[in-house]
Enzyme design. Structure first.
Site, PDB file in Angstrom:
ATOM      1  N   ARG A  98       2.023 -10.545   6.416  1.00 38.12           N
ATOM      2  CA  ARG A  98       3.493 -10.577   6.477  1.00 38.12           C
ATOM      3  C   ARG A  98       4.055  -9.851   7.692  1.00 38.12           C
ATOM      4  O   ARG A  98       5.262  -9.890   7.939  1.00 38.12           O
ATOM      5  CB  ARG A  98       4.080 -10.002   5.183  1.00 38.12           C
ATOM      6  CG  ARG A  98       3.704 -10.838   3.954  1.00 38.12           C
ATOM      7  CD  ARG A  98       4.479 -10.433   2.730  1.00 38.12           C
ATOM      8  NE  ARG A  98       5.909 -10.708   2.871  1.00 38.12           N
ATOM      9  CZ  ARG A  98       6.805 -10.443   1.914  1.00 38.12           C
ATOM     10  NH1 ARG A  98       6.405  -9.902   0.767  1.00 38.12           N
ATOM     11  NH2 ARG A  98       8.074 -10.712   2.108  1.00 38.12           N
ATOM     12  N   PRO A 151       0.829  -1.208   0.000  1.00 43.34           N
ATOM     13  CA  PRO A 151       0.000   0.000   0.000  1.00 43.34           C
ATOM     14  C   PRO A 151       0.864   1.259   0.000  1.00 43.34           C
ATOM     15  O   PRO A 151       1.779   1.396   0.816  1.00 43.34           O
ATOM     16  CB  PRO A 151      -0.803  -0.122   1.300  1.00 43.34           C
ATOM     17  CG  PRO A 151      -0.806  -1.591   1.599  1.00 43.34           C
ATOM     18  CD  PRO A 151       0.524  -2.092   1.135  1.00 43.34           C
ATOM     19  N   GLU A 152       0.602   2.147  -0.939  1.00 42.69           N
ATOM     20  CA  GLU A 152       1.317   3.404  -1.033  1.00 42.69           C
ATOM     21  C   GLU A 152       0.363   4.533  -0.640  1.00 42.69           C
ATOM     22  O   GLU A 152      -0.736   4.276  -0.149  1.00 42.69           O
ATOM     23  CB  GLU A 152       1.864   3.588  -2.448  1.00 42.69           C
ATOM     24  CG  GLU A 152       2.829   2.500  -2.892  1.00 42.69           C
ATOM     25  CD  GLU A 152       4.174   2.546  -2.170  1.00 42.69           C
ATOM     26  OE1 GLU A 152       4.435   3.529  -1.446  1.00 42.69           O
ATOM     27  OE2 GLU A 152       4.970   1.600  -2.333  1.00 42.69           O
ATOM     28  N   HIS A 175      -4.134 -14.031  10.684  1.00 44.90           N
ATOM     29  CA  HIS A 175      -3.418 -12.785  10.402  1.00 44.90           C
ATOM     30  C   HIS A 175      -4.148 -11.545  10.912  1.00 44.90           C
ATOM     31  O   HIS A 175      -3.762 -10.432  10.588  1.00 44.90           O
ATOM     32  CB  HIS A 175      -3.160 -12.663   8.905  1.00 44.90           C
ATOM     33  CG  HIS A 175      -2.454 -13.849   8.321  1.00 44.90           C
ATOM     34  ND1 HIS A 175      -1.216 -14.272   8.778  1.00 44.90           N
ATOM     35  CD2 HIS A 175      -2.818 -14.711   7.333  1.00 44.90           C
ATOM     36  CE1 HIS A 175      -0.836 -15.333   8.082  1.00 44.90           C
ATOM     37  NE2 HIS A 175      -1.793 -15.621   7.221  1.00 44.90           N
ATOM     38  N   ARG A 199      21.953  16.059  -7.018  1.00 43.90           N
ATOM     39  CA  ARG A 199      21.609  14.644  -6.829  1.00 43.90           C
ATOM     40  C   ARG A 199      21.986  13.869  -8.091  1.00 43.90           C
ATOM     41  O   ARG A 199      21.399  14.075  -9.160  1.00 43.90           O
ATOM     42  CB  ARG A 199      20.118  14.481  -6.522  1.00 43.90           C
ATOM     43  CG  ARG A 199      19.622  15.227  -5.288  1.00 43.90           C
ATOM     44  CD  ARG A 199      20.030  14.553  -3.996  1.00 43.90           C
ATOM     45  NE  ARG A 199      19.321  13.326  -3.745  1.00 43.90           N
ATOM     46  CZ  ARG A 199      18.239  13.242  -2.939  1.00 43.90           C
ATOM     47  NH1 ARG A 199      17.774  14.320  -2.327  1.00 43.90           N
ATOM     48  NH2 ARG A 199      17.663  12.068  -2.733  1.00 43.90           N
TER      49      ARG A 199
END
Length: 300
Positions: free
Chosen positions: A136, A2-3, A113, A181
């Site tokens: 996880r 998930p972002e 879970h 950068r």
């Protein structure tokens, strides 16, 4: 994983159910997440009201305070025997790689879970359960009593870059913060120290929309290209939120619905397929152990 769009979709889905709800209890079944679930959670949270739900990067922030009891007019606070837990506080939740938050009126029996439940009563007195599931176990459920003004100094939040929808994030911001950068622009965007939330899918998609090759050194981007990229980042993330995020494996929203942004992807996971703009085959490379997808014709 998930972002930002998936976390924002989750936040918006939780708002109508959780804001104003009173926490009646906490059930912790597994403390061994990315960081241990605090031992004091079960004693500090009951009796509090979730006043608001914010997001910083990929963290959900639930402000939990003591308010006057709804029935009888009593005050829940120092007189309730909560001792050191009396300060207002924030529940910090990170979904990790496979975490989800679901709201249930009648929750099913917890599975292997299902690690943490918040037992709630909404403003109408109806029972709710907020369940954190994470196969996880790279997610986190943490507690802090930092006041709101100091919350940005929390160790997990203080080094995060600007929010992509902050009005200050524009081409000038991107140009100034990429000078010097030498790393590839995709790697720099993923690092999260300049701008947060541009995860792997959204990096590839934003760079395509801006016409920028993902391997170019960040410091080589001109000011006009930074303008295009900042606009593309906001456009891509806004579209992803509108489409409910991306469901590639585990993500579902707070109501169990899948996201559909992956159906709109222009380059991500389309290696070998024709570019939707010029028909050139999409290429796939690896940058920082993450797959990158781009069009060699449209992105120069």
């Amino acid at each position: 994983m998930p972002e930002l769009p998936e976390v924002e979709v989750t936040r918006r889905g939780l708002l109508p159910h959780l804001e104003g709800s009173r926490i009646a209890g906490v059930a912790v079944r597994h403390r061994g997440l990315r960081w241990p679930v605090p031992e004091e959670l079960e004693s500090c949270l009951p009796g509090r009201v979730i006043r608001r739900i914010e997001r910083r990067g990929k963290y959900l922030l639930l402000e939990c305070v003591y308010e006057a009891a709804r029935a009888g007019g009593g005050q829940v606070g120092n007189d309730a025997g909560h001792g050191a837990c009396n300060e207002a506080g924030w529940l910090l939740i990170h979904l990790g790689m496979t975490g989800t938050l679901r709201v249930w009126h009648e929750p099913p029996a917890p599975g292997t879970h299902d690690h943490v439940d918040l037992l709630l009563h909404d403003a109408a007195g109806r029972a709710l359960t907020l369940r954190f599931r994470d196969p996880r176990r790279f997610g986190a459920v943490l507690w802090t009593t930092l006041p709101g003004a100091l919350l940005p100094t929390h160790p997990l939040l203080r080094n995060l870059g600007i929010e992509p929808f902050d009005p200050a994030f524009d081409g000038d911001w991107l140009y100034r913060h990429t000078r010097g950068r030498s790393a590839a622009i995709k790697t720099v965007l993923l690092s999260g120290d300049i701008v947060v939330g541009v995860g792997n899918i959204y990096c590839s998609e934003s760079l395509f929309r801006a016409g920028i090759r993902p391997t170019i050194a960040a410091g080589r981007l001109s000011r006009p290209r930074c303008d295009r990229l900042a606009a593309a980042v906001r456009e891509t993330l806004a579209l992803a939120i509108e489409r409910g995020g991306s469901t590639l494996r585990d993500f579902v929203g707070s109501d169990g619905a899948s996201g559909y942004f992956q159906l709109d992807c222009l380059v991500y996971d389309r290696a070998g397929k024709p570019c939707r703009h010029c028909a050139t085959p999409i290429r796939q490379i690896v940058q920082g152990q993450r797959s990158t997808f781009y069009c060699p014709q449209c992105q120069r």
